[in-house]
Structure formats: C-alpha cells, structure tokens
Design an enzyme around this catalytic site. Sequence first.
Site, PDB file in Angstrom:
ATOM      1  N   GLY A 164       0.810  -1.218   0.000  1.00  0.00           N
ATOM      2  CA  GLY A 164       0.000   0.000   0.000  1.00  0.00           C
ATOM      3  C   GLY A 164       0.839   1.261   0.000  1.00  0.00           C
ATOM      4  N   GLU A 200      13.210  -2.728  -7.386  1.00  0.00           N
ATOM      5  CA  GLU A 200      12.532  -2.804  -8.682  1.00  0.00           C
ATOM      6  C   GLU A 200      12.888  -1.588  -9.508  1.00  0.00           C
ATOM      7  OE1 GLU A 200       8.080  -4.721  -7.982  1.00  0.00           O
ATOM      8  OE2 GLU A 200       8.297  -2.579  -8.206  1.00  0.00           O
ATOM      9  N   LYS A 201      12.797  -1.721 -10.814  1.00  0.00           N
ATOM     10  CA  LYS A 201      12.847  -0.562 -11.695  1.00  0.00           C
ATOM     11  C   LYS A 201      11.704   0.367 -11.290  1.00  0.00           C
ATOM     12  CE  LYS A 201      14.063   1.684 -15.476  1.00  0.00           C
ATOM     13  NZ  LYS A 201      15.425   2.222 -15.621  1.00  0.00           N
ATOM     14  N   HIS A 208      -2.765   3.318 -11.748  1.00  0.00           N
ATOM     15  CA  HIS A 208      -2.983   2.212 -10.824  1.00  0.00           C
ATOM     16  C   HIS A 208      -4.258   1.494 -11.292  1.00  0.00           C
ATOM     17  CE1 HIS A 208      -3.527   0.707  -6.446  1.00  0.00           C
ATOM     18  NE2 HIS A 208      -4.469   0.164  -7.176  1.00  0.00           N
ATOM     19  N   LYS A 237      -6.407   6.432  -1.644  1.00  0.00           N
ATOM     20  CA  LYS A 237      -7.230   6.609  -2.837  1.00  0.00           C
ATOM     21  C   LYS A 237      -8.366   7.579  -2.525  1.00  0.00           C
ATOM     22  CE  LYS A 237      -6.178   1.907  -4.169  1.00  0.00           C
ATOM     23  NZ  LYS A 237      -6.611   0.507  -4.001  1.00  0.00           N
ATOM     24  N   GLU A 275      -3.213  -5.933  -7.868  1.00  0.00           N
ATOM     25  CA  GLU A 275      -2.889  -4.547  -8.213  1.00  0.00           C
ATOM     26  C   GLU A 275      -1.781  -4.531  -9.265  1.00  0.00           C
ATOM     27  OE1 GLU A 275      -1.890  -2.117  -4.733  1.00  0.00           O
ATOM     28  OE2 GLU A 275      -0.441  -1.104  -6.014  1.00  0.00           O
ATOM     29  N   ARG A 292      -8.351  -9.202   0.670  1.00  0.00           N
ATOM     30  CA  ARG A 292      -9.549  -8.804   1.431  1.00  0.00           C
ATOM     31  C   ARG A 292     -10.502  -8.105   0.475  1.00  0.00           C
ATOM     32  NH1 ARG A 292      -8.120  -3.499   0.916  1.00  0.00           N
ATOM     33  NH2 ARG A 292      -5.907  -3.136   1.146  1.00  0.00           N
TER      34      ARG A 292
HETATM   35  C1  MV4 Z   1       5.776   1.447  -7.773  1.00  0.00           C
HETATM   36  C2  MV4 Z   1       5.678   2.642  -8.492  1.00  0.00           C
HETATM   37  C3  MV4 Z   1       6.547   2.836  -9.532  1.00  0.00           C
HETATM   38  N1  MV4 Z   1       7.486   1.905  -9.823  1.00  0.00           N
HETATM   39  N2  MV4 Z   1       6.722   0.550  -8.089  1.00  0.00           N
HETATM   40  C4  MV4 Z   1       2.466   2.402  -4.510  1.00  0.00           C
HETATM   41  C5  MV4 Z   1       1.528   1.478  -3.849  1.00  0.00           C
HETATM   42  C6  MV4 Z   1       2.172   0.158  -3.939  1.00  0.00           C
HETATM   43  N3  MV4 Z   1       1.226  -0.866  -4.041  1.00  0.00           N
HETATM   44  C7  MV4 Z   1       3.020   0.230  -5.154  1.00  0.00           C
HETATM   45  N4  MV4 Z   1       3.201   1.616  -5.423  1.00  0.00           N
HETATM   46  C8  MV4 Z   1       3.981   2.013  -6.420  1.00  0.00           C
HETATM   47  N5  MV4 Z   1       4.960   1.150  -6.791  1.00  0.00           N
HETATM   48  C9  MV4 Z   1       7.545   0.789  -9.088  1.00  0.00           C
HETATM   49  N6  MV4 Z   1       8.486  -0.127  -9.392  1.00  0.00           N
HETATM   50  C10 MV4 Z   1       4.659   3.530  -8.153  1.00  0.00           C
HETATM   51  C11 MV4 Z   1       3.823   3.228  -7.105  1.00  0.00           C
HETATM   52  C12 MV4 Z   1       2.800   4.171  -6.805  1.00  0.00           C
HETATM   53  C13 MV4 Z   1       3.094   5.436  -6.318  1.00  0.00           C
HETATM   54  C14 MV4 Z   1       4.389   5.806  -6.035  1.00  0.00           C
HETATM   55  C15 MV4 Z   1       4.668   7.076  -5.585  1.00  0.00           C
HETATM   56  C16 MV4 Z   1       3.629   7.974  -5.378  1.00  0.00           C
HETATM   57  C17 MV4 Z   1       2.340   7.616  -5.610  1.00  0.00           C
HETATM   58  C18 MV4 Z   1       2.062   6.345  -6.074  1.00  0.00           C
HETATM   59  C19 MV4 Z   1       0.761   5.993  -6.313  1.00  0.00           C
HETATM   60  C20 MV4 Z   1       0.490   4.736  -6.793  1.00  0.00           C
HETATM   61  C21 MV4 Z   1       1.511   3.837  -7.040  1.00  0.00           C
END
Ligand code: MV4
Length: 446
Positions: A164, A200-201, A208, A237, A275, A292
């Site tokens: 999250g 991760e990259k 999303h 969200k 997700e 959930r």
């Molecule tokens: C990321 C990403 C970009 N690159 N992973 C945020 C929630 C979690 N489930 C995974 N998330 C993210 N993972 C990689 N490799 C971007 C998000 C991300 C996010 C990151 C920064 C600010 C807001 C965000 C909102 C949704 C997802």
Amino acid sequence: MFHKILIANRGEIALRVIRACKELGIKTVAVHSDVDSEALHVKVADQSVCIGPAPSADSYLNIQAIISAAEVTDADAIHPGYGFLSENAEFAEICENCGITFIGPSAESMRLMGDKISARQTVTKAGVPILPGTKENVPSVDEAKRIAEEIGFPVIIKATAGGGGRGMKVVHSQAHLANAFNAARTEAEAGFGNPDVYIEKFCENPRHVEIQILADKHGNVIHLGERDCSIQRRHQKLIEEAPCPVLSPEIRKSMGDCAVAASKACGYSSVGTMEFLLDKQNNYYFMEMNTRVQVEHPVTEMVTGVDVIKEQIRVAAGEVLRFTQDDIKIQGHSIECRINAEDPVKFTPFPGKIDGYHTPGGLGVRVDSAVYDQYTVLPHYDSMIAKLIVHAETREEAVKRMARALDEYIIEGIKTTIPFHQRIMGNKDFIEGVNVDTGFLERLVP
Ligand code: MV4
C-alpha cells in the site's frame, strides 16, 4: 450456509456486510468499542457486543475479545471487512482453530501474498509480468548497488512486509543508494518487524489499475474486470472508477487472465484484488495482491451487477461459484468518491457532530455510509464517512451524474472532502480521462 456472522469491523463496511447477511437470511452480530455504541452498524445488527475501549488496539484489533464475542453469541463465521484484522493471517488461523470460519482466504495464501517477495515469485511462476528487479531479499548495500546498476536508475526500494505504498524509497542515482537502502531497512524493521527489502525498476507516474477476483474453495476463479484507482494522495485513494478509461479490450483480457492465473498460483479462495501498474506504453506489471474486500468494491458491483460481499460469504461457506467468466459482462461506467471528514484543502481530519444531513438520490446514485444526522464523527478512527457511487451508461454521463450528486449532498457541522471532489469533476483532464495517472493530484495547483 452460515447461521450467524460476526462482523469484526465498524462504519460503512460493517453495515455493507450486515446488508448482505440480511439478504442471505443470516443473523448478524456487531462488535463495537465503548465510544461506538451509537454507531449505525450496532443499531442494525441483530445483536451487539462491546469489545473494549476506543483505541483500535484495545477493541477492533483485540483478537481475544472478538473471538469471545463470537463464542458467546454462537456465531459460526467472522467477516473482517477491510483494515483492522482483515489481512492478519494469525487471526484467520485462530478463527479456524476455534471452529469459526474466517470469511477470507486461508492463512497460507494470506502469508504467501502478504510477503511481497514471495508474491513476486509466486506470480512469476504463473507467467504474470513484473518489473525488472530482485527475486530475493537484498542483504547488503554492495548487493543493492550491483543490482541497481544492472536494472538502471531510477529504482525503487520496497519492504517485503510493506504494501500500500508504505516503506518505499525511490532512488535516482548511485550516490543516493546507500543512504536510501539503509533507511529503507531501518524503517521496514521498525514499521513491520522485518527489515527485508527488494529492488525494482521505478516506473514514473503510472496508472494504478487493479483486477477484482472471486475464487471458490473448489479451484474455480473468475475476475470481475478492473478498477482504475489512479487518483490518490499519499497512497490514500480518493476516487476510483470502473472500467479503466484507457484499457483496450486486448489488455483488459490479458490482465484479467493474469489475475486469475496469479490467484490460482497461490491457491486462493474468497474475493481478492491484484494490483497492477500500467505505464505510458500500456505495459502492465503486477505490484501486489490485497487479500480482502476493498473500499472501492462497489464500482465493480455497479458495472457487473455482482454482489461482491454476498458472493464472498457464499464461497466462504463452501458453495461453488455461481458464475463462469463468460457470465460476467461489464455494463456502463461507475465512479466512486470517498467522502472524508477532512479539511478539503489540507486533508487534515475534521471530526465532530453532523448537524444537518441530506443524501443525494435518483437514478444511478448509491451512498454507502454509516453516518446520520446528529451523529458524531469520532477522532479515533479513519476519517472516511461515506462513499458516493454513481453508475451511468457512459463515463461522460457518470462524471456529470457524480457532479450532480455531490451538489445534492448536504453535510453540515463538519468539513468534508465534497468540495475537493466537485473541483475534480470539473477538471478538464479528469473529464477527458486520458491525462490521469498517480501524479495527477500533485500536478494540480491548489
Ligand atoms: C511502484 C511505483 C513505480 N514503480 N513501483 C504504490 C503502492 C504500492 N502498491 C506500489 N506503489 C507504487 N509502486 C515501481 N516499481 C509507483 C507506485 C505508486 C506510487 C508511487 C509514488 C507515489 C504515488 C504512487 C501511487 C500509486 C503507485
């Protein structure tokens, strides 16, 4: 089928579960903290039990008190809702050991998907795409540097026990890696009791997109299409919709197939959500699974006509899925706005007494909420007080319907995020639905 279900939650989701139980002819037990005796979920349940003082740790997270409440009321199942104990594998195990059905997946699937490194390994075996990165815990700075060099910057460091969006660090160059890596491990240990991290990259401003799945205990799994949850603020969200406005039928199908395969790979049963991140080239990558029911499940219900909670209860009772994938048709468009008791500009909590309340109505308007006129929104719990959900034939009509419903919604005495949502419904990029990604809110000038 169950005879009586105890709902180990509060607020709108407790009410949502009680409504499903009533329609299924199942008796309900509400649990509540000292300060929640006037809560609507307590008033509408057949029975209620006080399980402790206001702090969640002493009541809604109090496993012993909840199990005792189920035993004294003779409940044969517990529905955990979302948050609180919903993703606690130990709680699921305790329920089962006490002869009470936990309405959710097995403790084993929860553990497998709760650990993000094992989740990545599991879905990879099922052929689901993930971003380039590590398959194991990264134990040292030297190892982290080598891996980052190989993947290429920017990279993101995540806690395997996180999720999250908690415990993530974006790193843009080798010079910043050591500090970020050490900070990530320290924060992971402090926050989740597990210092393990993976790399991760980093994908810049993705959308999303998540897939709702529904699985029975006999190996049948279907998906109910996707939701786009790109409008977030600090991983909270604020607006969700179904379907995703930019997904082609081909990508929708392959993402759905991936979600089903991933679910089968972890032996999942119950409702769950896969997700994914969707990048600007329409590549998608698995991120994590939520084991959930989610806050935003209503938008899926509106476009599929499937009652997600009733189906979750049915499969928990051992029933065979009543649908095949071909039965699921996506109809129209649905949008949900989370109405929080918060300052609509600063997003700081604004609890207090509601003094004047009128909900919107009319065709295609749904309000999932447990508040009422003269109800006092408490400072102890989450600030979400209502979900306003609309359904219409097209996205354009759904946006207009949401704007209309927001204008009808009267909540006096406290501040809410309604004005924020009104502003978004008038935003050109949101209305067009194309230039929307997880960076959308940050780019909006106040
Ligand atoms: C990321 C990403 C970009 N690159 N992973 C945020 C929630 C979690 N489930 C995974 N998330 C993210 N993972 C990689 N490799 C971007 C998000 C991300 C996010 C990151 C920064 C600010 C807001 C965000 C909102 C949704 C997802």
